[in-house]
Design a protein around this motif. Structure first.
Motif, PDB file in Angstrom:
ATOM      1  N   LEU A  26       0.830  -1.200   0.000  1.00 34.79           N
ATOM      2  CA  LEU A  26       0.000   0.000   0.000  1.00 34.79           C
ATOM      3  C   LEU A  26       0.871   1.259   0.000  1.00 34.79           C
ATOM      4  N   ASP A  27       1.974   1.219   0.770  1.00 38.88           N
ATOM      5  CA  ASP A  27       2.886   2.365   0.800  1.00 38.88           C
ATOM      6  C   ASP A  27       3.475   2.632  -0.572  1.00 38.88           C
ATOM      7  N   GLN A  28       3.822   1.544  -1.264  1.00 39.09           N
ATOM      8  CA  GLN A  28       4.368   1.708  -2.611  1.00 39.09           C
ATOM      9  C   GLN A  28       3.324   2.283  -3.561  1.00 39.09           C
ATOM     10  N   LEU A  29       2.088   1.776  -3.408  1.00 40.13           N
ATOM     11  CA  LEU A  29       1.033   2.250  -4.305  1.00 40.13           C
ATOM     12  C   LEU A  29       0.742   3.731  -4.063  1.00 40.13           C
ATOM     13  N   GLU A  30       0.965   4.174  -2.829  1.00 33.21           N
ATOM     14  CA  GLU A  30       0.638   5.558  -2.513  1.00 33.21           C
ATOM     15  C   GLU A  30       1.565   6.556  -3.182  1.00 33.21           C
ATOM     16  N   PRO A  61       1.268   7.806  -9.108  1.00 34.20           N
ATOM     17  CA  PRO A  61       0.310   8.883  -9.394  1.00 34.20           C
ATOM     18  C   PRO A  61      -1.146   8.428  -9.370  1.00 34.20           C
ATOM     19  N   MET A  62      -1.365   7.189  -8.985  1.00 31.50           N
ATOM     20  CA  MET A  62      -2.736   6.679  -9.019  1.00 31.50           C
ATOM     21  C   MET A  62      -3.599   7.338  -7.942  1.00 31.50           C
ATOM     22  N   HIS A  63      -4.816   7.690  -8.340  1.00 36.18           N
ATOM     23  CA  HIS A  63      -5.747   8.281  -7.384  1.00 36.18           C
ATOM     24  C   HIS A  63      -6.333   7.189  -6.494  1.00 36.18           C
ATOM     25  N   ARG A  64      -6.673   7.555  -5.241  1.00 32.08           N
ATOM     26  CA  ARG A  64      -7.237   6.575  -4.324  1.00 32.08           C
ATOM     27  C   ARG A  64      -8.551   5.979  -4.816  1.00 32.08           C
ATOM     28  N   LEU A  65      -9.360   6.828  -5.429  1.00 33.09           N
ATOM     29  CA  LEU A  65     -10.644   6.333  -5.929  1.00 33.09           C
ATOM     30  C   LEU A  65     -10.422   5.258  -6.979  1.00 33.09           C
ATOM     31  N   ALA A 108     -14.459  -1.251   3.809  1.00 33.94           N
ATOM     32  CA  ALA A 108     -14.366  -0.348   4.954  1.00 33.94           C
ATOM     33  C   ALA A 108     -13.702  -1.050   6.128  1.00 33.94           C
ATOM     34  N   ILE A 109     -14.112  -2.299   6.377  1.00 32.10           N
ATOM     35  CA  ILE A 109     -13.495  -3.074   7.460  1.00 32.10           C
ATOM     36  C   ILE A 109     -12.009  -3.240   7.198  1.00 32.10           C
ATOM     37  N   SER A 110     -11.690  -3.501   5.941  1.00 30.28           N
ATOM     38  CA  SER A 110     -10.303  -3.732   5.566  1.00 30.28           C
ATOM     39  C   SER A 110      -9.450  -2.488   5.815  1.00 30.28           C
ATOM     40  N   ILE A 111     -10.004  -1.327   5.475  1.00 32.51           N
ATOM     41  CA  ILE A 111      -9.238  -0.094   5.636  1.00 32.51           C
ATOM     42  C   ILE A 111      -9.114   0.272   7.113  1.00 32.51           C
ATOM     43  N   LEU A 112     -10.170  -0.044   7.859  1.00 34.50           N
ATOM     44  CA  LEU A 112     -10.199   0.299   9.277  1.00 34.50           C
ATOM     45  C   LEU A 112      -9.197  -0.517  10.084  1.00 34.50           C
ATOM     46  N   SER A 113      -8.932  -1.765   9.659  1.00 30.30           N
ATOM     47  CA  SER A 113      -8.113  -2.670  10.466  1.00 30.30           C
ATOM     48  C   SER A 113      -6.633  -2.390  10.274  1.00 30.30           C
ATOM     49  N   ASN A 126     -19.454   2.480   0.378  1.00 32.87           N
ATOM     50  CA  ASN A 126     -18.267   2.806  -0.405  1.00 32.87           C
ATOM     51  C   ASN A 126     -17.770   4.211  -0.087  1.00 32.87           C
ATOM     52  N   GLY A 127     -18.724   5.113   0.168  1.00 30.52           N
ATOM     53  CA  GLY A 127     -18.320   6.453   0.593  1.00 30.52           C
ATOM     54  C   GLY A 127     -17.550   6.390   1.898  1.00 30.52           C
ATOM     55  N   LEU A 128     -18.017   5.510   2.789  1.00 36.01           N
ATOM     56  CA  LEU A 128     -17.336   5.331   4.068  1.00 36.01           C
ATOM     57  C   LEU A 128     -15.909   4.844   3.855  1.00 36.01           C
ATOM     58  N   SER A 129     -15.742   3.884   2.932  1.00 35.74           N
ATOM     59  CA  SER A 129     -14.378   3.382   2.741  1.00 35.74           C
ATOM     60  C   SER A 129     -13.478   4.455   2.130  1.00 35.74           C
ATOM     61  N   VAL A 130     -14.021   5.260   1.225  1.00 36.54           N
ATOM     62  CA  VAL A 130     -13.215   6.344   0.659  1.00 36.54           C
ATOM     63  C   VAL A 130     -12.807   7.315   1.758  1.00 36.54           C
ATOM     64  N   PHE A 131     -13.799   7.651   2.603  1.00 40.08           N
ATOM     65  CA  PHE A 131     -13.552   8.567   3.709  1.00 40.08           C
ATOM     66  C   PHE A 131     -12.453   8.028   4.626  1.00 40.08           C
ATOM     67  N   LEU A 132     -12.566   6.737   4.962  1.00 45.77           N
ATOM     68  CA  LEU A 132     -11.581   6.125   5.857  1.00 45.77           C
ATOM     69  C   LEU A 132     -10.199   6.119   5.233  1.00 45.77           C
ATOM     70  N   LEU A 133     -10.174   5.893   3.934  1.00 46.73           N
ATOM     71  CA  LEU A 133      -8.883   5.855   3.244  1.00 46.73           C
ATOM     72  C   LEU A 133      -8.208   7.222   3.311  1.00 46.73           C
ATOM     73  N   TYR A 134      -9.017   8.291   3.160  1.00 46.82           N
ATOM     74  CA  TYR A 134      -8.453   9.640   3.255  1.00 46.82           C
ATOM     75  C   TYR A 134      -7.984   9.941   4.666  1.00 46.82           C
ATOM     76  N   LEU A 135      -8.769   9.444   5.633  1.00 43.08           N
ATOM     77  CA  LEU A 135      -8.434   9.667   7.035  1.00 43.08           C
ATOM     78  C   LEU A 135      -7.093   9.038   7.376  1.00 43.08           C
TER      79      LEU A 135
END
Lengths: 358, 372
Positions: A194-198, A201-205, A262-267, A345-354
């Protein structure tokens, strides 16, 4: 362009693992082949009888039990104590006790009564036993009364299988989809991908959409596979249109996949994600009316179904597959599922930004 | 170092692993108690307040009196009326209505007492359909006895006194508890143990554990100790909740009940270990646990479908499922209060496969984990 690359990566990861390939395409078929015969609703009651009367009438009653197809075994016990012992050992479901003097009670003004002991540890079965017992012991009416004409709808062969086939299909696509989604992001986080992907230039969405799409496709083909299997090998009759079912299921899959993401991003690690997913899936599965009747749930639990995507999917799938409901009939649940998909899905996007801020 | 302390050291390491990850620990400890306390209330297999609609063509007042009886019963709830016969299928396809009663024109007129009541029942759930049919017939018969002079329904039929054993008032809460406990212990024990083993492999620490001076797979036993402790905590908490919330008291011996639960949890852990010895990734283990432990035990254990209603072949398979043995043993000890001799075969059904599965798992672990 970039989303294509992400999708390609996901598919490569899905298909190069031979065990995952087996779990995705062979295991559901194995389960669909193995489990549904259990839905057969054979009636096989094991009865014990205690005949204290031993009159022509009691013997006639008991022989009608013997010849009834509903009773698997009818064995005689010398006393009630013996009969209770059989029931304690779970060797009998029902005990019929005919008291002495039973035949004499049949005189017009006396109400003859016999005693039944029923194993009540499975409530629905207990009412079944009573039903078939009364059907068997019922004689021809002597005077005209109400005659019943009973028609069973939506289930031409009166096969119990079909209702649960739909449940099992929904269960399968849910389990597979949510497990994949719940592990996907956290796995890459744990491995450092994930760190490499960040830093690309790929957007999170794009990243999330690229994950969502393959799982959606897999879930839909899973459904088609299972449905095809059921149509071929079980007497499932598809009353509605397949296209509508696929459309409906894609909204459903999007909503639960979003939950998994969302669970995946939260953990923080896979272990956390797994415990969470066991909890969330069990809750959603047990809360949906997959195995219990809606009307027998307490009021608050009934209301909670409107938050449960599995419930909407079950109702929708049953309506489309069993009852042949058209587009107009399922448009409301479909819209609700679409809203749920947006929310999760909005929640997972939000969590990813957080997460990125940290 | 002596072997005992080595095992203790690995057990301590595992304990620290669990302790360190607070969020996981919280879920792990609270999950079974939470699920059982919520779903003990929610799950029910009882027919209660099912929606009924009526199509009245005959005597309206008389039909209303019969309908009032439907409404007053526990099983039914009158939700509306149907205007014409071709509406019946439409009404039934809504989720609220499961049965339509049609009162024909002859209904309620004394000149033609042999009127035929039509019942239309949504049969997509067969068991419910038969239960609805019998409940409806009972209500109509009762009505006939009490309100129609000279009415004799099924005159030869005996009245019966019915005693429900083991669950005297057909208490709804008591019913799903054994099944819920089975599902929870099975999933939690197998998932938590199998992923804790595979995690070592995915992180590469399994190689270090293999190097520990313990013969081949003993480190797995050491890892199991903290999870065994958690399983014991689960059994205690779930039992306490089912006692406090649902009033399920153990009719038989408590020690026997505890032994059964523990044996079942260990059995599930052995299956988890077997899975762990086969797969490479936590995701695979999770999916296998859901598909091949959860689904078969859910459907083939007598939780949802009684074993008698299955075809012979499957009934034979189902009789050997660990879930079946647990459920039957639970019902025996807790509801019926039977002793050890009666329940011995359930213990054997759990213990014998446990030995075989554990041996297979140790073999898999010692060969596969040592190689890489």
């Amino acid at each position: 362009m970039m989303i294509g690359a992400v999708i390609k990566k996901e598919f490569l990861q899905l298909f190069r693992n031979r065990l995952l390939f087996f779990l995705l395409w062979v295991a559901p078929v194995v389960i669909l082949g193995l489990i549904p015969p259990a839905f057969e609703n054979l009636v096989r009651i094991r009865a014990v009888v205690v005949d204290e009367d031993n009159s022509p009438l009691s013997r006639r009653l008991l022989s009608s039990l013997r010849v009834s197809p509903y009773f698997e075994s009818v064995s005689y016990m010398p006393s009630v104590v013996e009969a209770e012992k059989e029931m304690d050992g779970a060797r009998a479901d029902l005990a019929v006790v005919i008291p002495s003097g039973f035949e004499r009670q049949l005189l017009p003004d006396l109400k003859p009564s016999l005693q039944l002991l029923v194993d009540g540890s499975h409530t629905l079965s207990a009412s079944d036993y009573l039903f078939y017992l009364s059907e068997t012991l019922c004689f021809v009416p002597a005077k005209p009364g109400f005659v019943f004409e009973v028609r069973m709808l939506f289930n031409r062969l009166f096969a119990g299988k079909i209702y649960f086939l739909v449940s099992l299909l929904v269960l399968l696509i849910t389990l597979l989809g949510v497990c994949f989604a719940a592990i996907s992001v956290v796995n890459e986080k744990e491995q450092g991908i994930l760190d490499q992907l960040e830093v690309t230039p790929m957007h999170r969405l794009v990243y999330l959409a690229g994950k969502l799409f393959p799982f959606l496709l897999v879930g839909l083909s899973e459904l088609l596979l299972g449905l095809g299997f059921c149509l071929l090998f079980y007497d499932l009759h598809m009353a509605g249109s397949v296209g509508l079912l696929l459309l409906f299921s894609s909204f459903y899959l999007l909503s639960v996949l979003g939950l998994g993401l969302a669970i995946s991003i939260l953990s923080d690690n896979q272990v956390q994600a797994m415990y969470l997913i066991v909890f969330v899936l069990l809750t959603l599965i047990l809360m949906s009316t997959m195995f219990s009747l809606l009307s027998s749930m307490p009021q608050w639990a009934q209301q909670l179904r409107y938050l449960n995507p599995i419930w909407f999917m079950l109702e929708g799938a049953r309506a489309i597959i069993l009852k042949g409901v058209e587009f107009k009939g399922v448009v409301v649940p479909m819209a609700i599922l679409a809203v749920m998909a947006l929310v999760t899905n909005g929640l997972s996007v939000f969590l990813l930004y957080l997460k990125r801020r940290r | 170092m002596r072997r005992g302390t080595q095992i203790g050291a690995i057990a301590l390491k595992e304990l620290l692993h669990i302790w360190r990850d607070k969020r996981s620990m919280l879920i792990l400890f609270a999950l079974p108690a939470l699920i059982v306390s919520i779903f003990g209330f929610v799950l029910s297999f009882e027919i209660k307040e099912v929606g009924v609609a009526a199509l009245i063509q005959g005597n309206r007042a008389e039909a209303q009196r019969l309908l009032a009886r439907f409404d007053a019963s526990d099983q039914f709830h009158v939700v509306g009326s149907v205007s014409s016969p071709d509406q019946i299928a439409n009404v039934l396809s809504t989720e609220r209505v499961k049965m339509v009663v049609v009162f024909p024109e002859s209904f309620g007129s004394f000149r033609r007492p042999d009127s035929t009541l039509h019942l239309f029942i949504d049969a997509s759930y067969t068991r419910v359909a038969t239960a609805l049919e019998s409940a409806a017939k009972q209500i109509v018969q009762q009505y006939g006895y009490e309100e129609q002079p000279g009415f004799v329904a099924f005159s030869g039929k005996e009245s019966a006194t019915v005693n429900f054993l083991y669950n005297p008032e057909l208490k709804r809460e008591a019913m799903p508890i054994p099944g819920l406990m089975m599902i929870i212990f099975l999933l939690v024990s197998s998932v938590m143990f199998s992923i804790s083993v595979i995690r070592e492999r995915e992180n590469g620490t399994a190689r270090l554990l293999v190097l520990a001076p313990l013969n081949n797979a003993r480190w797995v036993v050491a890892k199991a100790i903290p999870y065994l402790g958690i399983a014991i905590f689960h059994i205690g908490s779930v039992w306490l909740l089912s006692y406090l919330l649902f009033g399920v008291s153990i009719a038989g011996s408590s020690a026997l009940f505890f032994a059964l639960c523990l044996l079942f949890s260990v059995n599930a852990m052995a299956f988890g270990l077997l899975i762990a010895s086969w797969v490479n990734r936590q995701l695979e283990a999770l999916i296998i646990c859901w598909l091949f432990l959860f689904i078969p035990n859910l459907f083939l254990s007598g939780f949802i479908f009684p074993l008698q209603s299955m075809p012979d072949l499957l009934r034979g398979v189902a009789a050997f499922m660990p879930g079946t043995a647990f459920m039957e043993g639970y019902r025996g000890i807790v509801f019926r209060g039977t002793g050890f001799e009666v329940n011995l075969r359930y213990f054997l059904l759990l213990a014998l496969p446990l030995l075989r599965v554990a041996r297979l798992a140790f073999w898999g672990i010692s060969t596969r984990y040592a190689q890489r």
